[in-house]
Design a protein around this motif. Structure first.
Motif: not given
Length: 354
Positions: A79-82, A137-146, A96-99
């Motif tokens: 959605a836009g930048t996130e 940059l890669f973020l690795t998240l769990d199912a809850a978004g942490a 999660q913001p995308y910058g």
């Protein structure tokens, strides 16, 4: 020679006005995604279209990409930048913001592990801008978004598409960088000490060189043969795997001359990427007119572009004939791989068999 197909099923598209559709034939059951400004609906195309999940859009009219969890428990919207994860009841699970980049252009998301499985927990992998011109940059998240890990990889950067490669155990095995003027490049990669570690750049193999010159259209169910089209849209070829040796080719000169016979609807045909394997022994090849010159020069915009669908033998490249549908102006086609293919009209999807 014309071939009259047999209609296997007709799936009406509910609430079609203002919605965009996407066909996904890759799973055990083909899926139809219906995207409107308000929601994403996912149907499985069995004997009837069965609604499997519906996700309200987090911000109507602003989202442009989406990814759905393997168990359909949530969807992630660009959605836009996130990135925004939404449950079927509309609850925002995480965001999660995308910058400053737009997710619709450069965003990437993938899943690994089994959703809710006892042996492997679901992981979510997000690509974000690193702030550096030559890094990702890669973020690795769990199912809850942490956030479990942040990995800055020294490759990619702005205006490059970066994606992960996976091995047979669903583990990170590589990274692909594509886009821009340069050819696609591949790197070894592994998950180590809570992050992605980039390895050496892999030398281009025969498949990489071939795909830089041609576009890949898919492989048969045995992964013994694949199909490609050249970037000028003048021919399709079939290749044995893993060597990519050409075993058969079908060029435009093998079809009737434009404006004659079964090619009477074409004035300057090209081969469309809406081509592929109907099953291991049958391929679909689609021709289309690039544009209507009269409409472009007189009216200032393109008109509908005439298409025709043909069946061919992937072993020899020989044409079986042109599909003659009971309705006119059929363009989009999606081979499923089980002997059927799917076409789409405004308010319905049709599944056919030879």
């Amino acid at each position: 020679m014309t071939i009259t197909p047999r209609l296997v099923a007709k799936y009406a598209i509910p609430d079609r006005d203002g919605a965009h559709t996407y066909l996904d034939p890759t799973g055990p059951v083909p899926r139809l995604e219906v995207r409107s400004p308000e929601s994403l609906r996912i149907y499985e195309l069995r004997e009837q279209a069965e609604l499997r999940a519906e996700f309200p859009a987090p911000t109507p009219n602003r989202w442009s990409r989406q990814w759905v969890a393997p168990d359909l428990s949530f969807a992630v919207f660009g959605a836009g930048t996130e990135y925004v994860a939404v449950a079927p009841d509309g609850t925002r699970l995480w965001q999660q913001p995308y910058g400053t980049w737009e997710v619709s252009r450069w965003g990437y998301l993938d899943f690994s592990g089994s959703a809710g499985g006892a042996d492997r927990e679901l992981r979510i992998w997000l690509r974000l801008p690193s702030g550096l011109s030559d890094s990702t940059l890669f973020l690795t998240l769990d199912a809850a978004g942490a956030v479990l890990a942040r990995s800055v990889l020294p490759c990619g950067g702005y205006e490059r598409f970066v994606s992960l490669l996976w091995d047979e155990n669903d583990e990170v095995s590589g990274v692909t960088v594509a886009g821009g003027q340069a050819a696609a490049t591949h790197f070894e990669a592994r998950w180590e000490s809570g992050g992605i570690v980039l390895g050496r750049q892999l030398p281009p193999g025969r498949g990489d060189l071939l795909r830089n010159e041609r576009e890949y259209l898919g492989a048969d169910s045995r992964n013994a043969r694949c199909m490609t089209v050249d970037r000028r849209r003048q021919d399709v070829s079939w290749h044995s795997l893993p060597s990519y040796r050409v075993t058969a080719t079908l060029g435009l000169s093998d079809f009737p001359a434009p404006g004659t016979g079964d090619c009477s609807v074409h004035n300057d045909p090209q081969i469309s990427t809406f081509s592929g394997f109907v099953d291991d022994d049958t391929a679909m090849v689609t021709l289309y007119n690039p544009y209507d010159e009269a409409a472009v020069y007189v009216f200032g915009h393109e008109r509908w572009r005439e298409h025709s669908h043909w069946l061919a033998d992937p072993a020899t490249g020989a044409l079986h004939g042109r599909i003659e549908y009971p309705m006119a102006e059929v363009d989009t086609v999606m081979p499923v791989g089980d002997g059927t293919w799917i076409t789409e009209e405004w308010d319905a999807v049709y599944r056919w068999r030879r």
